[in-house]
Design an enzyme around this catalytic site. Structure first.
Site: not given
Ligand SMILES: *Cc1c(COP(=O)(O)O)cnc(C)c1O
Length: 445
Positions: A142, A234, A263
């Site tokens: 994701y 990521d 985050k």
């Molecule tokens: C939460 C998340 C995203 C997206 O971040 P947002 O601040 O919700 O746009 C992208 N990559 C990973 C791995 C995530 O856990």
């Protein structure tokens, strides 16, 4: 437990917001509880019900809901000095220096406002830097709500996973199953000189928590290097959570070219960031040619919250505490599962945890990894432990969501509402919280 206030708020919300929420995952069936406030490791809803909170905002809250004094003070001070300016501030430089000092891959960093914005910019950067269009992502990975990664299908046979995205976006995206060495080798044999980047989470954190098998990231590192493609980790969810301040890349000892953050690095305020080698990151405008800009980027309140959160974590054994509780929880869950549901798999590391309701596991009497699946090839469950997103998708997702989640909520334990999303321990949680949670699992499983 009554939910009259939440029910009536959701009734109003449905009239003015699609699905009654601002982020789709919050639309819990039949309706979500509305949060009144946080309190340490708990949240209290509008009807006064209290829950031990293992959702933690879906990942940003390392310290829990009561910000320690220095974090609280820095946030209040920045907000009272005017929220933002459109000119640089010292605190941005300090947070950039802090991240560069601790995270192996980062020499330079650009702050943005969400994880999605970070991955969008990282993909554009990789394409601009290499002059190539194709990106490789993991099935079940994701990377936020971005056009290039919202794809389904496998290999080069991909199409958009949402209406509103032209097919031409998916044409440039190749998917492979996580942990599958053969698949990634094949993709590079066929398309090696067209691939701008491999983009992956170091641990799949939004699809059940899937740990890498030994050597997988090393393979990604070698293949990308050999073919002139970038490796992008990521770390939006693992960053400053797994491996502490060095992030998952430090823990695994594999250094990507580019890292995306979000985050935790914003201390609970909206944030994202793209870091990496200076030579690559300097391709962003105005140093380079790849356009990147944002009104709110490097927001002073966010920067202050992120910096003070990370400083506090560095100076107060926060990672020892949360990782210790995580271990206690995963060990307890492993015992409960062995007793009550031997097919199921306990996953997670550091302060992340989940039980995957795997079907057809090897059954009673088999050994488990002691505190969360580590893909140990000597383990008798190795063949049946989830290796990629598809394995998690085949779990008992309906049972998790419809029977198990409500049973935990009724006992005052707030978990992420589906099989896929990770759960987190925070600094405000205590050993007693973990013991209570384990009792609730015993009842609900
Ligand atoms: C939460 C998340 C995203 C997206 O971040 P947002 O601040 O919700 O746009 C992208 N990559 C990973 C791995 C995530 O856990």
């Amino acid at each position: 437990m009554t939910h009259e206030q939440s029910r009536s708020l959701y009734d109003r919300a449905l009239s003015v917001m699609p699905g009654g929420v601002n982020s789709s995952v919050r639309a819990i069936q039949p309706y979500p509880f509305f949060v009144e406030r946080g309190d340490g490791g708990d949240v209290i809803d509008s009807d006064g019900n209290k829950y031990t909170d293992f959702v933690m905002g879906y990942g940003p809250l390392l310290l829990g809901h009561d910000l320690p004094e220095p974090v609280q003070a820095a946030v209040q001070r920045r907000a009272s000095e005017g929220p933002m300016y459109g000119a640089p501030t010292e605190v941005e430089v300090e947070l950039a220096e802090f991240v560069a000092r601790h995270v192996p891959s980062v020499e330079m960093i650009r702050f943005v406002n969400s994880g999605t914005e970070a991955t969008v910019s990282a993909v554009r950067l990789a394409r601009g830097y290499t002059g190539r269009d194709k990106i490789v992502i993991m099935e079940g990975g994701y990377h936020g709500a971005q056009e290039s990664t919202l794809v389904e299908g496998s290999g080069t046979n991909t199409h958009p996973s949402s209406p509103g995205i032209p097919d031409s976006f998916a044409e440039h995206t190749i998917t492979v199953p996580f942990n599958d060495e053969e698949a990634i080798h094949e993709v590079f044999e066929a398309h090696g000189d067209e691939i701008a980047a491999v983009l992956t989470e170091p641990i799949l954190g939004n699809y059940g928590i899937v740990h890498p098998v030994e050597g997988y990231h090393e393979t990604l590192r070698e293949l990308t290097e050999d073919h002139g493609a970038l490796l992008i980790f990521d770390e939006v969810i693992t960053g400053f959570r797994v491996g502490g301040l060095q992030c998952a890349q430090g823990k695994f000892g594999v250094t990507p070219d580019v890292t995306t953050f979000g985050k935790i690095v914003g201390g609970g305020f909206p944030v994202g960031a793209i870091g990496g080698r200076a030579e690559i990151i300097e391709e962003f405008t105005p140093a380079g040619e790849v356009f990147q800009s944002g009104t709110f980027s490097g927001h002073p309140v966010t920067m202050a919250a992120g910096l003070e959160t990370l400083r506090y974590a560095a100076e107060n054994d926060v990672y020892d505490h949360v990782n210790g509780l995580g271990e206690q929880l995963r060990e307890g869950l492993t015992d409960i599962v062995a007793d009550q549901a031997p097919n199921y798999t306990v996953v997670g590391t550091d302060s992340m945890f989940k039980i995957i309701f795997t079907r057809d596991g090897p059954g009673a009497g088999d050994t488990h990894c002691e505190a969360g699946c580590r893909q140990n090839p000597d383990c008798s469950r190795f063949e049946s432990c989830p290796k990629n997103g598809m394995d998690v998708k085949q779990a008992e997702t309906e049972r998790w969501e419809r029977l198990f989640w409500p049973a935990m909520k009724e006992q005052g334990i707030f978990l992420t509402p589906n099989q896929f999303e990770s759960q987190f321990v925070c600094d405000a949680h205590t050993e007693a919280d973990i013991e209570d949670a384990l009792e609730a699992y015993k009842t609900a499983l």
